[in-house]
Design a protein around this motif. Sequence first.
Motif, PDB file in Angstrom:
ATOM      1  N   TYR A  48       7.218  26.258   8.934  1.00 14.46           N
ATOM      2  CA  TYR A  48       7.636  27.404   9.718  1.00 14.46           C
ATOM      3  C   TYR A  48       7.027  27.329  11.113  1.00 14.46           C
ATOM      4  O   TYR A  48       6.108  26.530  11.372  1.00 14.46           O
ATOM      5  N   SER A  49       7.546  28.154  11.979  1.00 11.82           N
ATOM      6  CA  SER A  49       7.071  28.182  13.369  1.00 11.82           C
ATOM      7  C   SER A  49       6.840  29.626  13.783  1.00 11.82           C
ATOM      8  O   SER A  49       7.647  30.509  13.478  1.00 11.82           O
ATOM      9  N   TYR A  50       5.735  29.838  14.485  1.00 15.67           N
ATOM     10  CA  TYR A  50       5.430  31.180  14.964  1.00 15.67           C
ATOM     11  C   TYR A  50       5.452  31.247  16.480  1.00 15.67           C
ATOM     12  O   TYR A  50       4.928  32.193  17.081  1.00 15.67           O
ATOM     13  N   GLY A  51       6.064  30.247  17.091  1.00 16.44           N
ATOM     14  CA  GLY A  51       6.245  30.243  18.538  1.00 16.44           C
ATOM     15  C   GLY A  51       6.565  28.842  18.995  1.00 16.44           C
ATOM     16  O   GLY A  51       6.488  27.874  18.222  1.00 16.44           O
ATOM     17  N   VAL A  52       6.925  28.709  20.268  1.00 18.01           N
ATOM     18  CA  VAL A  52       7.226  27.390  20.819  1.00 18.01           C
ATOM     19  C   VAL A  52       6.014  26.476  20.658  1.00 18.01           C
ATOM     20  O   VAL A  52       4.897  26.858  21.023  1.00 18.01           O
ATOM     21  N   LYS A  53       6.266  25.345  20.066  1.00 16.15           N
ATOM     22  CA  LYS A  53       5.254  24.306  19.808  1.00 16.15           C
ATOM     23  C   LYS A  53       4.202  24.723  18.788  1.00 16.15           C
ATOM     24  O   LYS A  53       3.241  23.968  18.548  1.00 16.15           O
ATOM     25  N   ASP A  54       4.370  25.877  18.155  1.00 21.11           N
ATOM     26  CA  ASP A  54       3.432  26.333  17.116  1.00 21.11           C
ATOM     27  C   ASP A  54       4.109  26.275  15.759  1.00 21.11           C
ATOM     28  O   ASP A  54       5.028  27.061  15.489  1.00 21.11           O
ATOM     29  N   THR A  55       3.656  25.340  14.925  1.00 27.45           N
ATOM     30  CA  THR A  55       4.255  25.194  13.611  1.00 27.45           C
ATOM     31  C   THR A  55       3.172  25.056  12.562  1.00 27.45           C
ATOM     32  O   THR A  55       2.016  24.731  12.875  1.00 27.45           O
ATOM     33  N   ASP A  56       3.563  25.281  11.304  1.00 26.99           N
ATOM     34  CA  ASP A  56       2.609  25.129  10.216  1.00 26.99           C
ATOM     35  C   ASP A  56       3.363  24.716   8.965  1.00 26.99           C
ATOM     36  O   ASP A  56       4.581  24.874   8.869  1.00 26.99           O
ATOM     37  N   LYS A  57       2.599  24.153   8.023  1.00 26.39           N
ATOM     38  CA  LYS A  57       3.209  23.633   6.816  1.00 26.39           C
ATOM     39  C   LYS A  57       3.428  24.727   5.784  1.00 26.39           C
ATOM     40  O   LYS A  57       2.656  25.680   5.698  1.00 26.39           O
TER      41      LYS A  57
END
Lengths: 115, 110
Positions: A48-57
Motif C-alpha cells: 500500500y501507499s500513504y503518499g507519493v513515494k511512500d509505500t509499505d508492505k
Amino acid sequence: DAGITQSPRHKVTETGTPVTLRCHQTENHRYMYWYRQDPGHGLRLIHYSYGVKDTDKGEVSDGYSVSRSKTEDFLLTLESATSSQTSVYFCAISEGAGQSTGELFFGEGSRLTVL
Amino acid sequence: EDKVVQSPLSLVVHEGDTVTLNCSYEVTNFRSLLWYKQEKKAPTFLFMLTSSGIEKKSGRLSSILDKKELFSILNITATQTGDSAIYLCALRSGYSTLTFGKGTMLLVSP
C-alpha cells in the motif's frame, strides 16, 4: 462511483516474464492499495501507499514491488511472474485511515493468468 | 496479528428468508469494522461500524457490532435473488490497512 481505473483488465503471460499492473485514480485520495483475491483466501494486502513515494508492505508482498511517483498512479510489478501469482488483483483507494474516512473504494479488478 | 473469521463460508437460502452472517475478530487496537458486498466484480461498501450496540441500517440490510464479545453480524431480511453475492467483513486496527475475512458466499434461490 469512485474514479479508479485498473489496466490491463485481463492478462495472460508466461512464467518468468515481468508484468506491471496500473491503478489510476481521479479522486486525489492519499492512500492506495493493491490486494489479491484467491479462492479460499479472501482479499489479501500486497502493498500500500500513504503518499507519493511512500509505500509499505502488506501480508503477501514477496515477489511484488510497487511505485507511486504521482498521487493518481500506483503501479504493481511482478519482476518474474510465477504460476502462484495467478489471481485477481484489486486496487483500492481511501481518503484517510481514520474512523470517519476508513472506507475503501475498489477498482474493477485485473485478472492475471501466469502459464 | 489481527484476525477476521467469517461464518458460515457459504449459505443457500430461499427467497424471502432472513439470513444472519457472522464476523468475529481479534485485534490489538480496534478502529472500525466494515462490511462489503461483492458480486461479480469490485467489492462495494455497505457499512462501517465503530461503536458497540448501534445498529446501522440500509433497506433490508442491517449490521451491529459487539466490541466486548468481538463480533459483528450482518442481517438481511426478505432476501431476494439480487442479494446473492460474497459478503466480506474487514477490520481496521491502529494501522492504515484493512484485514479482510475470507467472506461468506450467499446464494438466494428463487
